[in-house]
Write a protein that holds these residues in place. Structure first.
Motif, short mmCIF file in Angstrom:
data_model
loop_
_atom_site.label_atom_id
_atom_site.label_comp_id
_atom_site.label_asym_id
_atom_site.label_seq_id
_atom_site.Cartn_x
_atom_site.Cartn_y
_atom_site.Cartn_z
N UNK A 284 5.25 -7.71 -2.82
CA UNK A 284 5.51 -6.69 -1.96
C UNK A 284 6.21 -7.46 -0.66
N UNK A 285 5.71 -8.98 -0.60
CA UNK A 285 6.56 -9.35 0.75
C UNK A 285 5.67 -9.13 1.78
N UNK A 286 4.36 -8.96 1.96
CA UNK A 286 3.75 -8.45 2.94
C UNK A 286 2.91 -9.91 3.67
N UNK A 287 2.77 -9.74 4.89
CA UNK A 287 2.12 -10.82 5.52
C UNK A 287 0.90 -10.94 5.42
N UNK A 288 0.07 -11.85 5.77
CA UNK A 288 -1.40 -12.01 5.72
C UNK A 288 -2.01 -10.98 6.60
N UNK A 289 -1.59 -10.82 7.97
CA UNK A 289 -2.20 -9.56 8.69
C UNK A 289 -2.00 -8.48 8.08
N UNK A 290 -0.95 -8.01 7.37
CA UNK A 290 -0.88 -6.77 6.97
C UNK A 290 -1.89 -6.53 5.70
N UNK A 329 -7.94 6.41 -10.01
CA UNK A 329 -7.44 5.03 -10.22
C UNK A 329 -6.25 4.73 -11.03
N UNK A 330 -6.04 5.72 -12.09
CA UNK A 330 -4.92 5.51 -12.88
C UNK A 330 -3.67 6.04 -11.89
N UNK A 331 -3.86 7.27 -11.36
CA UNK A 331 -2.79 7.56 -10.23
C UNK A 331 -2.39 6.56 -9.29
N UNK A 332 -3.48 5.88 -8.84
CA UNK A 332 -3.09 4.73 -7.95
C UNK A 332 -2.38 3.58 -8.56
N UNK A 333 -2.64 3.15 -9.67
CA UNK A 333 -1.69 2.31 -10.35
C UNK A 333 -0.65 2.50 -10.61
N UNK A 334 -0.28 3.57 -10.97
CA UNK A 334 0.94 4.13 -11.20
C UNK A 334 1.88 4.19 -9.94
N UNK A 335 1.40 4.70 -9.20
CA UNK A 335 2.13 4.56 -7.58
C UNK A 335 2.17 3.35 -7.07
N UNK A 336 1.21 2.38 -7.55
CA UNK A 336 1.67 0.86 -7.08
C UNK A 336 2.73 0.13 -7.63
N UNK A 337 2.95 0.49 -8.92
CA UNK A 337 3.92 -0.09 -9.72
C UNK A 337 5.46 0.40 -9.03
N UNK A 338 5.38 1.66 -8.50
CA UNK A 338 6.70 2.05 -7.69
C UNK A 338 6.63 1.86 -6.45
N UNK A 339 5.55 1.10 -5.71
CA UNK A 339 5.54 0.87 -4.14
C UNK A 339 6.83 -0.03 -3.81
N UNK A 340 7.56 0.34 -2.84
CA UNK A 340 8.67 -0.48 -2.19
C UNK A 340 8.20 -1.68 -1.65
N UNK A 341 8.96 -2.87 -1.75
CA UNK A 341 8.76 -4.06 -0.95
C UNK A 341 8.86 -3.88 0.40
N UNK A 342 8.13 -4.72 1.35
CA UNK A 342 8.29 -4.77 2.87
C UNK A 342 8.08 -3.14 3.22
N UNK A 343 7.03 -2.61 2.95
CA UNK A 343 6.84 -1.14 3.43
C UNK A 343 5.28 -1.13 3.45
N UNK A 344 4.79 -1.73 4.65
CA UNK A 344 3.21 -1.76 4.83
C UNK A 344 2.69 -0.33 4.77
N UNK A 345 3.43 0.73 5.46
CA UNK A 345 2.82 2.08 5.57
C UNK A 345 2.44 2.61 4.05
N UNK A 346 3.37 2.47 3.07
CA UNK A 346 2.96 2.83 1.69
C UNK A 346 1.78 2.12 1.15
N UNK A 347 1.72 0.82 1.56
CA UNK A 347 0.58 0.09 1.09
C UNK A 347 -0.57 0.49 1.80
N UNK A 348 -0.62 0.72 2.98
CA UNK A 348 -1.84 1.22 3.52
C UNK A 348 -2.27 2.57 3.08
N UNK A 349 -1.31 3.36 2.66
CA UNK A 349 -1.75 4.55 1.95
C UNK A 349 -2.57 4.32 0.43
N UNK A 350 -1.89 3.40 -0.20
CA UNK A 350 -2.46 3.00 -1.51
C UNK A 350 -4.01 2.42 -1.06
#
Length: 448
Positions: A284-290, A329-350
């Motif tokens: 996802x190209x997220x930095x260490x701070x994120x 958990x199953x829904x989380x992984x399915x969402x994680x597969x489609x998570x866009x790169x360089x999008x910290x807000x969606x990563x935080x939601x997950x």
């Protein structure tokens, strides 16, 4: 007050004192799982391996070609195989001698020392990093066998969901606290006169120091119980004891059915925990701070999640509550597969969703299993449980590593984990837990 009432009061006070001490081992060792395994070591060890890699991106430990991006996952798999070899010895020794506490101290301080030694991980020392990871991870697994085996001894049946959930809450609280300190050190490393690598190594080593320091509290509060003397050597009988435990479990097939379900769905949980930072960093190209902030969010919400799911278990029972968490958990992984790169807000939601189910699913699994253990066999049964929890959770990281090695895509690796939660759900739903508790010879709680 009668003498009997006084004895019960004294017994309750002593039990409460032990429970408070017991919580602090979660407080001590959880920083390893959080700061080391989940946040820093995966991306850092991968970077170290990449620095040592050949032109095709491979390193060659023992002459075996390994893609640098798979090294961390493979090292985690090796660590749990090592734990498999040692945990039966620890469980047998604890049950035969009744001396859990010295064995807990040995495992805890070996793991803490290996974690502190990660300060030396720089340059291209990927082999040192892999070795220290194997030692620390295996030591944590062995210590958890002994730690978990105290639960049936320090908590009455109706208390165990709450006591186990509080232990996890203590662990997530310490993980969050140390992550805040790590975030200060890492984000402000230039103002402290540190390079980025030095800041990471300080964060790794500090987790080991924390682990060692707070282990002193449970070692002072917990007490060993006397057991009937046995003429057989504990260490020499470790594997024979494991074989006997598995044979004994055949007399408790419902306990064995729960362990099988737990082995499968927890394999998915452990793999998500250990590989999340690599996925966020490399795919996802997220930095260490994120990543630190995301894991900090997991820790904060996991405290509420563990306590909240503990309350849900009092209303709906532990089994139904765990089943609900597996669906999430199953829904989380399915969402994680489609998570866009360089999008910290969606990563935080997950991360928020993971936090709400992580602590509770683990805490309730531990307390539910404690009801399925015959009295006097706590350490040996929890040795088998710990193999499911950590010792046999090698398949998920191995599948994850192989998927990446073959495809070069972490998205393909992450989606493969859905099967662990789906299959675990089906198997757990088929376990009649009330009958399982009664078959183990234990009182059946009103809600389970």
């Amino acid at each position: 007050m009668t003498a009997g009432t006084a004895d019960r009061t004294d017994g309750t006070d002593e039990r409460r004192r032990e429970q408070r001490g017991w919580y602090f081992y979660d407080f001590a060792c959880s920083v390893y799982s959080t700061s080391v395994l989940t946040v820093f070591l995966g991306p850092y060890l991968t970077s170290v391996a990449e620095a040592a890699a050949d032109g095709d991106g491979f390193v060659h430990p023992l002459g075996i070609p390994v893609r640098a991006g798979s090294l961390f996952a493979y090292a985690v798999s090796v660590s749990v195989v090592v734990a498999v070899l040692v945990m039966p010895l620890a469980g047998a020794a604890a049950d035969r001698t009744g001396r859990k506490k010295p064995l807990l101290a040995l495992a805890a301080y070996l793991g803490a020392a290996a974690t502190t030694g990660m300060f030396l991980l720089d340059g291209d020392r990927y082999l040192l990093g892999a070795f220290l990871l194997i030692v620390a991870n295996a030591s944590l697994s062995v210590s958890m066998v002994l730690y978990n085996a105290y639960l049936p001894q320090i908590a009455e049946p109706d208390e165990r969901d709450a006591v186990s959930s509080r232990g996890w809450a203590f662990g997530y609280t310490s993980g969050a606290l140390v992550l805040v300190l790590n975030l200060v050190v890492y984000s402000g490393h230039e103002s402290f006169g540190l390079s980025e690598g030095e800041a990471v190594r300080i964060c790794l080593a500090s987790a080991g120091l924390w682990w060692g320091a707070f282990t002193l509290i449970p070692l002072r509060r917990l007490r060993d119980r006397r057991v009937a003397p046995s003429g057989e050597g504990a260490v020499g009988s470790g594997w024979r004891q494991l074989t006997a435990t598995l044979r004994d479990m055949r007399r408790h097939p419902l306990t064995l059915s729960f362990l099988l379900a737990y082995l499968i769905y927890n394999d998915g949980v452990q793999t998500v925990i250990s590989q999340a930072s690599i996925y966020g960093s490399k795919e996802l190209g997220l930095d260490q701070t994120t990543l630190i902030i995301a894991v900090l969010l997991v820790q904060v919400l996991a405290v509420a999640g563990a306590l909240g799911m503990g309350r849900l278990a009092r209303t709906y029972g532990a089994q139904r509550t765990i089943l609900g968490s597996l669906a999430v958990w199953t829904l989380i992984l399915a969402a994680g597969y489609f998570l866009p790169a360089h999008a910290p807000v969606w990563f935080f939601a997950l991360a928020a969703a993971i936090g709400l189910v992580l602590g509770g699913s683990q805490a309730l699994s531990r307390s539910l299993f404690s009801h399925l253990v015959p009295r006097g066999k706590e350490a040996e049964y929890f040795s088998a449980y710990e193999m499911s929890d950590r010792g046999l959770s090698w398949l998920g990281p191995l599948v994850f590593g192989l998927a990446y090695q073959m495809s070069g895509s972490y998205r393909d690796a992450i989606i493969s984990l859905v099967i662990f939660f789906a299959l675990g759900f089906v198997l757990l739903a088929r376990v009649p837990v009330r009958r399982a508790v009664a078959a183990a010879g234990n009182p059946v709680p009103e809600r389970i």
